[in-house]
Design an enzyme around this catalytic site. Sequence first.
Site, PDB file in Angstrom:
ATOM      1  CB  SER A 146      35.889  68.876  16.999  1.00  0.00           C
ATOM      2  OG  SER A 146      37.199  68.385  17.151  1.00  0.00           O
ATOM      3  CE1 TYR A 159      34.249  63.541  16.938  1.00  0.00           C
ATOM      4  CE2 TYR A 159      36.267  64.801  16.693  1.00  0.00           C
ATOM      5  CZ  TYR A 159      35.092  64.556  17.353  1.00  0.00           C
ATOM      6  OH  TYR A 159      34.741  65.339  18.434  1.00  0.00           O
TER       7      TYR A 159
HETATM    8  P1  NDP Z   1      30.388  61.348  25.031  1.00  0.00           P
HETATM    9  O1  NDP Z   1      30.694  60.143  24.213  1.00  0.00           O
HETATM   10  O2  NDP Z   1      30.901  61.426  26.431  1.00  0.00           O
HETATM   11  O3  NDP Z   1      28.804  61.568  25.064  1.00  0.00           O
HETATM   12  C1  NDP Z   1      28.042  61.549  23.902  1.00  0.00           C
HETATM   13  C2  NDP Z   1      26.687  60.968  24.179  1.00  0.00           C
HETATM   14  O4  NDP Z   1      25.980  60.930  22.925  1.00  0.00           O
HETATM   15  C3  NDP Z   1      26.725  59.529  24.714  1.00  0.00           C
HETATM   16  O5  NDP Z   1      25.792  59.349  25.745  1.00  0.00           O
HETATM   17  C4  NDP Z   1      26.337  58.727  23.483  1.00  0.00           C
HETATM   18  O6  NDP Z   1      25.716  57.492  23.810  1.00  0.00           O
HETATM   19  C5  NDP Z   1      25.351  59.668  22.824  1.00  0.00           C
HETATM   20  N1  NDP Z   1      25.106  59.320  21.428  1.00  0.00           N
HETATM   21  C6  NDP Z   1      25.930  58.698  20.555  1.00  0.00           C
HETATM   22  N2  NDP Z   1      25.309  58.509  19.387  1.00  0.00           N
HETATM   23  C7  NDP Z   1      24.055  59.009  19.525  1.00  0.00           C
HETATM   24  C8  NDP Z   1      22.931  59.097  18.663  1.00  0.00           C
HETATM   25  N3  NDP Z   1      22.953  58.590  17.431  1.00  0.00           N
HETATM   26  N4  NDP Z   1      21.813  59.695  19.121  1.00  0.00           N
HETATM   27  C9  NDP Z   1      21.769  60.197  20.389  1.00  0.00           C
HETATM   28  N5  NDP Z   1      22.790  60.129  21.248  1.00  0.00           N
HETATM   29  C10 NDP Z   1      23.924  59.542  20.823  1.00  0.00           C
HETATM   30  O7  NDP Z   1      30.887  62.601  24.177  1.00  0.00           O
HETATM   31  P2  NDP Z   1      31.504  64.006  24.646  1.00  0.00           P
HETATM   32  O8  NDP Z   1      30.706  64.540  25.764  1.00  0.00           O
HETATM   33  O9  NDP Z   1      32.964  63.868  24.784  1.00  0.00           O
HETATM   34  O10 NDP Z   1      31.283  64.864  23.330  1.00  0.00           O
HETATM   35  C11 NDP Z   1      30.060  65.547  23.078  1.00  0.00           C
HETATM   36  C12 NDP Z   1      30.191  66.282  21.767  1.00  0.00           C
HETATM   37  O11 NDP Z   1      31.328  67.157  21.815  1.00  0.00           O
HETATM   38  C13 NDP Z   1      30.408  65.360  20.566  1.00  0.00           C
HETATM   39  O12 NDP Z   1      29.745  65.875  19.443  1.00  0.00           O
HETATM   40  C14 NDP Z   1      31.902  65.419  20.377  1.00  0.00           C
HETATM   41  O13 NDP Z   1      32.276  65.116  19.060  1.00  0.00           O
HETATM   42  C15 NDP Z   1      32.188  66.864  20.728  1.00  0.00           C
HETATM   43  N6  NDP Z   1      33.575  67.082  21.122  1.00  0.00           N
HETATM   44  C16 NDP Z   1      34.129  66.449  22.200  1.00  0.00           C
HETATM   45  C17 NDP Z   1      35.452  66.646  22.517  1.00  0.00           C
HETATM   46  C18 NDP Z   1      36.113  65.989  23.669  1.00  0.00           C
HETATM   47  O14 NDP Z   1      37.339  66.149  23.814  1.00  0.00           O
HETATM   48  N7  NDP Z   1      35.402  65.273  24.518  1.00  0.00           N
HETATM   49  C19 NDP Z   1      36.305  67.536  21.714  1.00  0.00           C
HETATM   50  C20 NDP Z   1      35.629  68.134  20.611  1.00  0.00           C
HETATM   51  C21 NDP Z   1      34.314  67.916  20.335  1.00  0.00           C
HETATM   52  P3  NDP Z   1      26.613  56.134  23.814  1.00  0.00           P
HETATM   53  O15 NDP Z   1      27.736  56.371  24.758  1.00  0.00           O
HETATM   54  O16 NDP Z   1      25.660  55.092  24.239  1.00  0.00           O
HETATM   55  O17 NDP Z   1      27.102  55.992  22.397  1.00  0.00           O
END
Ligand code: NDP
Length: 269
Positions: A146, A159
Amino acid sequence: MGVEGLKILITGGAVGIGAGTARLAASRGACVTVSDVNDEAGEALVEEIRAADGKAIYCHADVTDDKAVSDLMFRAADAFGGIDVLHNNAGIHESMLTKELTLETMTRDIFERVMNTNVTGVWLCAKYALPYLRESRSASIINAGSTSSISGYPQCQAYGASKGAVMQLTKMLAVDLAPDGIRVNCYCPGSIHTQIVDKFLEAAPDPELMLNTMTLTHLIPRMGKPVDVAEIVCFLASPESSFVNGAVWTIDGGSLAWRGTNDMLGMEA
Ligand code: NDP
């Protein structure tokens, strides 16, 4: 070339950036294992990909659970005959768990849950994918960092600490796995419009101000889209990036490139 024929496993792949990557990679001929804890969204995504003639399976797995991760790797490899690419995408932000985000109010449990998912989860998935990646001729691990891996933000203590660790873990794994021919890279998105951003905004004391702040430093004056990140992941997975290793790839509309705000340039989101 590209990701055609590659066997790609995406954690947290049911929605957001992971889902965007699954759609793009499958549309380009990759065999995609979508893994998540959100089974309904994961299964619906796989149905959508298959309906468009893509190859995909869904596997439930919590990335913090050793047994679940070990089973996930086995099932993905069994379904497609191996694993070439591990996309460590699953991640959470403390604002998804609590509204208590200051140093005084956030609990140790919340801090540890974020670290456990975002850092330990990445390490565990790499650990259990390793035997399969060693068998691949196009092996790589791609980690979700990130801009908070690099820069400070308000109300992001857990985070930001976790994403800093992901960036550093990427480099350590790139070194340790180099003799196995496994590349390890991470990418650092800025604000990409997914549920994680919506929850972060909801938790902010002034959501409108926070939204402005999130895009004000972008040289490209908009929020990113999951497909913007998916393109980078597909490149890092592909043979075209075979000389890229241990890299930290920003994808942030240019926000880390300078120290100004886009209104100084007469630009508006
Ligand atoms: P989302 O929250 O949209 O999607 C993440 C998914 O991961 C959800 O379905 C969530 O399920 C699932 N999840 C959470 N915990 C677990 C776990 N323990 N095991 C398996 N799956 C899990 O996230 P984004 O698409 O926005 O982000 C994806 C990645 O990109 C993350 O690592 C995030 O930190 C990183 N990122 C995102 C940014 C952004 O602006 N969106 C910016 C920088 C980095 P549930 O919803 O049920 O918890």
